[in-house]
Design an enzyme around this catalytic site. Structure first.
Site: not given
Ligand SMILES: *Cc1c(COP(=O)(O)O)cnc(C)c1O
Length: 393
Positions: A58, A111, A183, A208
């Site tokens: 992590r 978004y 973004d 994407k």
């Protein structure tokens, strides 16, 4: 390998990647949750930051780090952070820079979930928000308040394809000490590098264009400097939205062909946009590459290509939209975008069906709006597919 002075395509292939001591040609998958300390002193030094190395996945992992370094190189950033999803990147960025009583100014057509989590969750902790049309620079200036901490931009925005001038927006924000997050999912660093225009953080849904094969979900944050990076990294580690090593391996593989995929997809997108522009069943089409696109000059200024995303309005509204969806064969009926396969969706009956009608229309998401993400199939086949489906309307 030092790729600093190499071209973008060379960075795609080599930046961040390493050969391990066994001689692997590609960066191997370190599918391990934890790392062995050589002795007590080594463990102590790693925790104290006196020695560079790995402790726990992590916090950091060689496969994930290789991808992070590649993404940072592509965006001309200081360092990158890979996360489990694009939304993990969004919430980590919000958590890192916003607190009770602070205010965010954001693109209205952002978004959906990026806005949703702000209104439903961050508002609970006293964060204030204003959603505006950020393509209007005066509106940005007007929306900034003394407690504004973040300007959050999405350009091109989804699914209206409206653009925001990143350079000018950053100038306004920085005058007021407001951090700018962009973004960059719709463009990818191949077409647009927000940090070069003054942004502080670049955000991606790797799901994407960057991964490009519609087979994983992932996200990333790329920081312009050390201070911003450290805040984001610490937040990600606490929040726990880290990427998995196998996921990182797939993204690192997918991104290698980013420029090849996008070159083909945007060449086809231009042809399809020209075909649709004169089609009798199309009311209007928005594609940054068309002369008729109202922000065509801004697209030329800040993007090195026009991408493969377009929106068009069908004559015949909602019914025409669902008819088109039911009749396409080669174009895959699905949400998401930026993959090698062409995807089509109808926001009014799908992604934005839950948005109250007046709000949906105000955001420019009209009844016959169709979003089209052009893939890398033969363009003649895609046009023929649209033609036969449009005939059914
Ligand atoms: C898909 C998307 C996101 C969210 O990413 P996930 O990987 O689905 O969590 C954020 N921003 C934009 C522009 C997107 O298209």
């Amino acid at each position: 390998m030092d790729t600093k002075n190499l071209g973008f395509d060379s960075k795609l292939i080599h930046a961040g990647d390493f050969h391990d001591e066994k001689g692997s040609a590609v960066t191997p998958i370190y599918q391990t949750s934890t790392f062995v300390f050589k002795n007590a002193q080594h463990g102590a030094d790693l925790f104290a930051g006196k020695e560079k190395g790995y402790i726990y996945t992590r916090i950091g992992n060689p496969t994930i780090e290789a991808l992070e370094d590649k993404l940072a190189a592509l965006e001309n950033g200081y360092r990158g952070i890979a996360l489990a999803s694009g939304m993990a990147a969004v919430t980590t960025a919000y958590l890192a820079f916003l607190s009770a009583g602070s205010h965010i100014v954001s693109t209205g057509a952002v978004y959906g979930p990026s806005r949703g989590v702000m209104e439903s969750h961050f508002a609970k902790f006293g964060v204030e928000y204003t959603y505006i049309d950020t393509s209007d620079l005066n509106a940005i200036e007007k929306a900034i308040r003394p407690n504004t901490k973040m300007l959050y931009l999405e350009t091109p925005a989804n699914p209206t394809i409206s653009l925001t001038d990143i350079e000018e927006a950053c100038k306004i924000a920085h005058k007021h000490n407001v951090i700018v997050v962009v973004d960059n999912t719709f463009s990818s660093p191949y077409l647009q590098k927000p940090l070069d225009f003054g942004a502080d953080v670049v955000l991606h849904s790797l799901t994407k264009f960057i991964n490009g094969h519609a087979d994983i979900v992932g996200g990333a944050l790329i920081a312009k400097d050390e201070e911003v990076y450290k805040n984001l990294r610490k937040t990600m580690i606490y929040m726990g939205g880290n990427m998995d090593p196998h996921q990182a391996y797939l993204v690192a593989r997918g991104v290698k062909t980013l420029s090849l995929r996008l070159d083909r997809a945007q060449e086809s997108a231009m042809k399809i946009a020209e075909y649709l522009e004169t089609h009798p069943k199309i009311e209007w089409i928005k594609y940054p590459g068309l002369e008729s696109f109202e922000q065509h000059d801004l697209a030329k200024k800040q993007m090195s290509g026009f991408g493969s995303m377009m929106s068009f309005e069908l004559k015949g509204g909602h019914k025409a939209g669902t008819t088109l969806m039911d009749n396409v064969k080669l174009s895959t009926l699905a949400v998401s975008l930026g993959g090698v396969e062409t995807l089509i969706q109808h926001p009014a009956s799908m992604t934005h069906a839950g948005v109250p009608e007046n709000e949906r229309l105000e955001a420019g998401i009209t009844d016959g709006l169709v979003r089209y993400s052009v893939g890398i199939e033969n363009v003649e086949d895609l046009i023929a597919d649209l033609e036969q489906a449009l005939e059914k309307i």
